[in-house]
Design a protein around this motif. Sequence first.
Motif, PDB file in Angstrom:
ATOM      1  N   LEU A  13       0.825  -1.198   0.000  1.00 20.18           N
ATOM      2  CA  LEU A  13       0.000   0.000   0.000  1.00 20.18           C
ATOM      3  C   LEU A  13       0.863   1.253   0.000  1.00 20.18           C
ATOM      4  CD1 LEU A  13      -2.880   1.150   0.336  1.00 20.18           C
ATOM      5  CD2 LEU A  13      -2.557   1.026   2.800  1.00 20.18           C
ATOM      6  N   SER A  14       0.549   2.147  -0.932  1.00 19.69           N
ATOM      7  CA  SER A  14       1.184   3.470  -0.849  1.00 19.69           C
ATOM      8  C   SER A  14       0.117   4.432  -0.341  1.00 19.69           C
ATOM      9  CB  SER A  14       1.722   3.909  -2.207  1.00 19.69           C
ATOM     10  OG  SER A  14       0.884   3.481  -3.236  1.00 19.69           O
ATOM     11  N   MET A  15       0.529   5.399   0.451  1.00 24.44           N
ATOM     12  CA  MET A  15      -0.444   6.336   1.017  1.00 24.44           C
ATOM     13  C   MET A  15      -1.174   7.030  -0.124  1.00 24.44           C
ATOM     14  SD  MET A  15       1.613   7.959   4.201  1.00 24.44           S
ATOM     15  CE  MET A  15       2.225   6.871   5.501  1.00 24.44           C
ATOM     16  N   PHE A  16      -2.493   7.085  -0.038  1.00 18.38           N
ATOM     17  CA  PHE A  16      -3.237   7.660  -1.164  1.00 18.38           C
ATOM     18  C   PHE A  16      -3.123   9.186  -1.177  1.00 18.38           C
ATOM     19  CE2 PHE A  16      -7.867   7.498   0.765  1.00 18.38           C
ATOM     20  CZ  PHE A  16      -7.390   7.963   1.984  1.00 18.38           C
ATOM     21  N   PRO A  17      -3.197   9.773  -2.390  1.00 17.06           N
ATOM     22  CA  PRO A  17      -2.913  11.198  -2.484  1.00 17.06           C
ATOM     23  C   PRO A  17      -4.155  12.054  -2.235  1.00 17.06           C
ATOM     24  CG  PRO A  17      -3.257  10.320  -4.660  1.00 17.06           C
ATOM     25  CD  PRO A  17      -3.395   9.162  -3.712  1.00 17.06           C
ATOM     26  N   TYR A  18      -3.884  13.297  -1.898  1.00 20.26           N
ATOM     27  CA  TYR A  18      -4.935  14.297  -1.894  1.00 20.26           C
ATOM     28  C   TYR A  18      -5.053  14.798  -3.337  1.00 20.26           C
ATOM     29  CZ  TYR A  18      -7.627  18.417  -1.345  1.00 20.26           C
ATOM     30  OH  TYR A  18      -8.623  19.323  -1.509  1.00 20.26           O
ATOM     31  N   GLY A 512       5.120   9.173   3.179  1.00 21.22           N
ATOM     32  CA  GLY A 512       6.027  10.239   3.600  1.00 21.22           C
ATOM     33  C   GLY A 512       6.187  10.298   5.108  1.00 21.22           C
ATOM     34  N   ILE A 513       7.339  10.756   5.510  1.00 21.18           N
ATOM     35  CA  ILE A 513       7.663  10.879   6.936  1.00 21.18           C
ATOM     36  C   ILE A 513       6.755  11.917   7.609  1.00 21.18           C
ATOM     37  CG2 ILE A 513       9.502  12.610   6.593  1.00 21.18           C
ATOM     38  CD1 ILE A 513       9.830   9.747   9.068  1.00 21.18           C
ATOM     39  N   GLU A 514       6.137  12.789   6.792  1.00 17.05           N
ATOM     40  CA  GLU A 514       5.256  13.804   7.395  1.00 17.05           C
ATOM     41  C   GLU A 514       4.033  13.161   8.046  1.00 17.05           C
ATOM     42  OE1 GLU A 514       5.908  13.420   4.241  1.00 17.05           O
ATOM     43  OE2 GLU A 514       4.160  13.693   2.950  1.00 17.05           O
ATOM     44  N   HIS A 519      -1.404  10.481  11.105  1.00 14.60           N
ATOM     45  CA  HIS A 519      -2.128   9.501  10.296  1.00 14.60           C
ATOM     46  C   HIS A 519      -1.904   8.074  10.812  1.00 14.60           C
ATOM     47  CE1 HIS A 519      -3.458   6.918   7.136  1.00 14.60           C
ATOM     48  NE2 HIS A 519      -2.227   6.575   6.828  1.00 14.60           N
ATOM     49  N   LEU A 520      -0.652   7.770  11.125  1.00 14.96           N
ATOM     50  CA  LEU A 520      -0.357   6.412  11.576  1.00 14.96           C
ATOM     51  C   LEU A 520      -0.972   6.127  12.942  1.00 14.96           C
ATOM     52  CD1 LEU A 520       3.324   6.168  10.338  1.00 14.96           C
ATOM     53  CD2 LEU A 520       1.354   4.959   9.406  1.00 14.96           C
ATOM     54  N   LEU A 521      -0.951   7.124  13.797  1.00 15.77           N
ATOM     55  CA  LEU A 521      -1.521   6.946  15.128  1.00 15.77           C
ATOM     56  C   LEU A 521      -3.039   6.762  15.054  1.00 15.77           C
ATOM     57  CD1 LEU A 521      -0.289   7.028  17.995  1.00 15.77           C
ATOM     58  CD2 LEU A 521      -1.182   9.328  18.173  1.00 15.77           C
ATOM     59  N   TYR A 522      -3.695   7.586  14.247  1.00 15.70           N
ATOM     60  CA  TYR A 522      -5.148   7.486  14.113  1.00 15.70           C
ATOM     61  C   TYR A 522      -5.537   6.150  13.476  1.00 15.70           C
ATOM     62  CZ  TYR A 522      -5.263  12.521  15.147  1.00 15.70           C
ATOM     63  OH  TYR A 522      -5.132  13.741  15.746  1.00 15.70           O
ATOM     64  N   SER A 523      -4.763   5.708  12.478  1.00 12.81           N
ATOM     65  CA  SER A 523      -5.065   4.427  11.842  1.00 12.81           C
ATOM     66  C   SER A 523      -4.883   3.290  12.837  1.00 12.81           C
ATOM     67  CB  SER A 523      -4.138   4.186  10.646  1.00 12.81           C
ATOM     68  OG  SER A 523      -4.272   5.228   9.725  1.00 12.81           O
ATOM     69  N   ARG A 524      -3.841   3.381  13.644  1.00  7.41           N
ATOM     70  CA  ARG A 524      -3.600   2.336  14.650  1.00  7.41           C
ATOM     71  C   ARG A 524      -4.736   2.325  15.665  1.00  7.41           C
ATOM     72  NH1 ARG A 524       1.410   3.371  17.684  1.00  7.41           N
ATOM     73  NH2 ARG A 524       1.100   1.238  18.430  1.00  7.41           N
ATOM     74  N   PHE A 525      -5.200   3.521  16.023  1.00  5.55           N
ATOM     75  CA  PHE A 525      -6.293   3.638  16.996  1.00  5.55           C
ATOM     76  C   PHE A 525      -7.573   2.997  16.455  1.00  5.55           C
ATOM     77  CE2 PHE A 525      -9.866   6.810  17.812  1.00  5.55           C
ATOM     78  CZ  PHE A 525     -10.340   6.176  18.952  1.00  5.55           C
ATOM     79  N   GLY A 549      12.099   9.438   1.372  1.00  6.97           N
ATOM     80  CA  GLY A 549      12.630  10.793   1.559  1.00  6.97           C
ATOM     81  C   GLY A 549      12.005  11.778   0.576  1.00  6.97           C
ATOM     82  N   MET A 550      12.259  13.036   0.837  1.00  8.23           N
ATOM     83  CA  MET A 550      11.723  14.109  -0.017  1.00  8.23           C
ATOM     84  C   MET A 550      12.427  14.134  -1.373  1.00  8.23           C
ATOM     85  SD  MET A 550       9.903  16.457   1.664  1.00  8.23           S
ATOM     86  CE  MET A 550       9.400  16.678   3.350  1.00  8.23           C
TER      87      MET A 550
END
Length: 864
Positions: A13-18, A512-514, A519-525, A549-550
């Motif tokens: 999975l790659s993080m989906f874009p805005y 991305g590291i941003e 996002h990761l915390l909310y998904s884990r929750f 990386g950027m």
Amino acid sequence: MKKLINGQKKYILSMFPYPSGNLHMGHVRVYTISDLLARTHKMLGYKVIHPFGFDAFGLPAENAAIERGISPSEWTYKNISHMKEQMKALDFDFDIDREVITCSPEYYKWTQWLFLQLYKKGLAYQQEALVNWDPIDQTVLANEQVDSNGKSWRSGALVERKNLRQWFFKIRDFAHDLLTDADTLENWPLNVRTMQKQWIGKSEGAEFHFHVENSSSKVTIFTTRPDTIFGVTYIAVAPENTKLLKEIVPQSEKERVDSFINRITSLTSLKRNEVAALSKEGCFTGVYAIHPFTKEKIPIYVADYVIADFAEGSVMGVPAHDTRDFEFANKHGINIKQVVQSLNVEVKEECYTEKNGILINSDIFDGLTVEEAIKKIIEHAEMQGVGKYSVQYKIRDWLVSRQRYWGAPIPIIHCPQCGPVPVPEDQLPVKLPENIEFTGKGPSPLAKAEDWVNVKCPCGKGVNCKRDTDTMDTFVDSSWYFLRYTDPKNDKEAFNVKKANEEMNVDIYIGGIEHAILHLLYSRFIHKFLYREGYLKTKEPFETLLTQGMVQGETFKDIETNKYYKPEEIARNEDGTAVDKSTGKALTSVWEKMSKSKYNGVDPEAVTKKYGSDTVRLYILFKAPYDKELMWEQNQILGQERFLQRLEQVANNFAKLKKEDPKTIESDDEYKLLKDVFTLIEQTRDGVSKNFTFNTCVSNLHKYSNLLQENEETLGKTKAYEEAMLLLPSLMAPFTPNFADKLFKIVTSHLPSEHPLKQLSSVHETAYPTVTPNDIKIEKKSQLCVVQINGKKKDDIQIPIEILQMKDPKERQAQIELFVSENCSNFVQSQICNPSNLKKVIHVNQKNQYVINYVVANPTTTSN
Ligand code: ANZ
């Protein structure tokens, strides 16, 4: 050679874009990585899940509506279709039939369902909280709409703070699990795990109760330093700790204290933190607390540096051992009482904050070390009933409501008779009303949509009921999308439990590291909540996390004015340094994240058009390790372009050379070539799928190509060379899908129609090469021998090593001559068979070949 399915799944999975409207290089980098991983695992036989979608709710669509009058939905879907076009040109292999768009009612119906599940369990609740308020436009502002000077993006007004009733998710209930399970995420970068843990922020210590003098009230405080309890000289309460202050501040002091509180709470949070850090403002409440152990009178203050929503919202002030307390006490003329003696430092002018020392001025605890005292004092407090051991977490509950239009409406109806009532699940989705006017002023667009707001209560009794007019934070949409991908078309449930548990967890998550924290915390929750509720079988959603990386571009700026230069405004000196084209002034070059405002961006569409997607993909993978910054140096793309061109040439040469079809591998050189390419294949396979060293994998492809080129002349017609050639397109397919297919067609062109590879229509149907380089034992069995007549090469043959290694030189040469004369061509035999004609034989033993030169008297001119 044909792809086999081993039955195991791999969820990549790659993080989906805005959907902002345009792909940028950061997107291209992340999808190139996930595409390489997906294609590789597919060829390795996995059932690969590689979905794609859009995180499509959010503020920019609404801003576009305000600024350009286009509806948020129209703007968003236009952007999505443009970005999909751009994606096509890059040849990513996503499961398009799993597409998820979070702003579609088919998706947000289930985001609302999720809200209701949390609500039913008491994990979604309403409470007053401060929002940013624009006094001119009379509207709530998102944090992103407040600039660094605390002003509104539109009206320029100084932003105020206002209390509004808002929705929260109780993430704090999961703080312990989120913290301890962070340690199980072995395949996450350590820095991300640390950031998560710091954000949750566990503090261990104690709480103490201080009775308020002449009252039944008490102030409870939390401290991480129970050992300093005898050093308490004041109590400080947060200005927003309204409940406590109402209880303890006497009527006579109210006006003075309230005016202080109002002054502090009206500051923007930015200003507030600034003031608190610098000046430590405070106000005596006029009341005293009683120290739980010494029974001394302790003044109670309201202080700006105390955080209302951390722990108890009140602190015990120990100026001798805490820096903030030390500054506060000095400013307000409060006593300082030292209770920890440094073992080696003389404490006089400053406070002593180390946890290393022995207790003094602490009654029966004198002489204990800090560590011993913490234990003993907590025990003592528990016995006396004035305090106890306590753990606090810094993480706040998740504020999910937004006073915006372009988000999932909160599925609650407010009924004057029954209070908040959940919208029945069979009435979901609560759809966003259309044809709304966006002004950016006044109440939120939903609050103004009267037809939509005014509804009947689901209970049937209530009148004058109103829908909740808040929408959910877009982080709610993205906190469960990875589950929806497992069952994207389900219109009965958010996802089918069986399907989700079969396909979860995400095996490799790339982004991305941003997003390392929220996002990761909310998904884990959310994942943990669904685990607790029995929907999911695992405690954590993401196995391996790759944070890329950027992508940086070279930026040119005038260091004095900080002006950024466009490429066309720049000229180059002879030494390559950049100058202002019109003034000749030297410019500074720095590498910065690509951005429009810095004129250092590269448009993926243009680059792909110019160089082709394969070249761009190779360049991105090769230029830097995936987790490091990628400095975009356009001229270096040519290196990859040339590599592909050279390789195509090698393949074409092979196709031409391939006239006969050797059946077996014979010489040691052939074995060596195979061993080398097998090693490269194995390293590339593990490099992609296990070690994520994509850049070294690309250099393996370069090495492979060089090997073919170097051996073309000597081994070009051999079986080993053919095998190496036939394996290469499959190895390259995940990196350069188009080029690899072209290569596949070229190198298989000579094969007979019944050959298994000829049954496949593309390289993408082949399996990943299965090779075992260690099985190839290179044992030299023979060495090449060049046969010359009077110094001219006439033949070459392999001489067995056992002959070449014979001890006696005379015997050896005789045996070599015998072997050669028996095995060389008829022409050579005719030249050397007559002893009277043969004048001399010269032997030269070189490293890789043995030369025998027969000097004959009457050489015949005909030769092969
Ligand atoms: C007395 C004390 C003495 C403290 C001392 C520290 C050193 P950390 O350490 O960051 O986890 N605290 C507690 N509640 C607070 C609040 N609502 N707002 C601001 N500060 C608060 O934070 C815990 C420490 O922060 C606590 O320990 C408390 O100050 C302060 F020598 O209590 B201490």
